[in-house]
Design an enzyme around this catalytic site. Structure first.
Site, PDB file in Angstrom:
ATOM      1  N   TYR A  46       0.822  -1.213   0.000  1.00 20.89           N
ATOM      2  CA  TYR A  46       0.000   0.000   0.000  1.00 20.89           C
ATOM      3  C   TYR A  46       0.859   1.268   0.000  1.00 20.89           C
ATOM      4  O   TYR A  46       0.368   2.348  -0.346  1.00 20.89           O
ATOM      5  CB  TYR A  46      -0.926   0.051   1.229  1.00 20.89           C
ATOM      6  CG  TYR A  46      -1.988  -1.003   1.298  1.00 20.89           C
ATOM      7  CD1 TYR A  46      -2.207  -1.902   0.253  1.00 20.89           C
ATOM      8  CD2 TYR A  46      -2.795  -1.122   2.429  1.00 20.89           C
ATOM      9  CE1 TYR A  46      -3.182  -2.885   0.336  1.00 20.89           C
ATOM     10  CE2 TYR A  46      -3.780  -2.096   2.519  1.00 20.89           C
ATOM     11  CZ  TYR A  46      -3.964  -2.983   1.483  1.00 20.89           C
ATOM     12  OH  TYR A  46      -4.935  -3.948   1.573  1.00 20.89           O
ATOM     13  N   HIS A 104       0.008 -11.553   1.909  1.00 23.78           N
ATOM     14  CA  HIS A 104      -0.983 -10.757   1.179  1.00 23.78           C
ATOM     15  C   HIS A 104      -1.575 -11.528   0.006  1.00 23.78           C
ATOM     16  O   HIS A 104      -2.792 -11.568  -0.184  1.00 23.78           O
ATOM     17  CB  HIS A 104      -0.324  -9.467   0.687  1.00 23.78           C
ATOM     18  CG  HIS A 104      -1.288  -8.380   0.360  1.00 23.78           C
ATOM     19  ND1 HIS A 104      -0.916  -7.058   0.296  1.00 23.78           N
ATOM     20  CD2 HIS A 104      -2.622  -8.397   0.077  1.00 23.78           C
ATOM     21  CE1 HIS A 104      -1.979  -6.313  -0.005  1.00 23.78           C
ATOM     22  NE2 HIS A 104      -3.010  -7.114  -0.148  1.00 23.78           N
TER      23      HIS A 104
END
Length: 274
Positions: A46, A104
């Site tokens: 991110y 992730h």
């Protein structure tokens, strides 16, 4: 900050930070903490861990009252990279320990074996870098491999895309059969739930917002949810909504909204979904 976390349960609602950058994410997390969120979800990819850490450090909320999740990116899945990268995340977040660290995405085309990075993640937990570990975006076969490596009891959650338009039942059924908790990301389908006629009609019956109906639908199934929002009013509504209980008829109507609408399906990264 007091850095030793004692949490075992994942809060049922958290604040997602996907796509939020710079001052926007600082403001979102700052406001979120102010209105009462205690679970903050970020990820290495991110590009906002440092800003999230800045907001956490500036907050009056005690570390023991926070639950912070980050996720290991695919470039850091090799055994010799994972722990090093997690230490980098901790430095950016200004923490000594994560509450939860997830893989992730599984390695594309399983180039790196699931067993390799799950063993490294378990080692990170053993070293005290994270209180709990889990996975995200795993197929049922990959989750089975993870279980074979570390045991189902070590996997705190499987975080997957779930909303009324992608109900992901095959994955949910398998995860539940293993006794593993589920976290639903994109629970509002990027806001698409607020204009769906079925959801709008149910919301009108209860005098709540369509977003609150969608979150209730997930929470009623036992999922944790991590909606993201930059607006205080929306954050408050998502967090403090009247805890309505949808009727069996409401839930049946919601079930008809399944259309396999997957919003997170990046080329070259997504596995062969179940």
């Amino acid at each position: 900050m007091n850095t030793n976390t004692q949490h075992t349960a994942i809060p049922d609602i958290g604040l997602g930070t996907f796509r939020l950058q710079g001052q926007v994410v600082i403001d979102s997390v700052t406001t979120g903490l102010d209105v009462g969120y205690r679970h903050i979800d970020t990820a290495q990819i991110y590009g906002n861990e440092a800003e999230v850490g800045q907001a956490l450090a500036a907050s009056a909320v005690k570390r023991d009252d926070l639950f912070v999740t980050t996720k290991i990116w695919i470039e850091n899945l090799q055994r010799d990279k994972l722990i090093f990268s997690l230490k980098g995340s901790l430095h950016k977040l200004r923490l000594e320990q994560l509450d939860l660290t997830l893989i992730h995405w599984p390695s594309p085309q399983d180039a790196i074996p699931v067993a390799e990075y799950m063993a490294a993640l378990a080692e990170a937990k053993a070293q005290g870098l994270t209180a709990a570990i889990g996975v995200s975006n795993f197929t049922n076969a990959q989750l089975q491999q993870a279980i074979d490596m570390v045991g189902a009891a070590q996997i705190a959650t499987q975080q997957v895309e779930i909303h009324p338009f992608l109900q992901n039942r095959k994955v949910i059924d398998f995860v539940r059969s293993q006794g593993i908790h589920i976290t639903a990301y994109m629970p509002l389908a990027y806001g698409k739930v607020v204009v769906d006629p079925v959801i709008v009609a149910i919301a009108a019956q209860y005098g709540v917002t369509p977003a609150q109906v969608a979150l209730s639908w997930s929470l009623q199934q036992g999922f944790a949810v991590i909606p993201s929002s930059t607006k205080r009013a929306n954050q408050e509504a998502n967090l403090h909504f009247k805890r309505i209980t949808l009727s069996p008829d409401d839930m049946a109507q919601m079930a008809t909204l399944e259309r396999g609408e997957r919003l997170a399906n990046p080329d070259g990264l997504a596995p062969q979904w179940d």
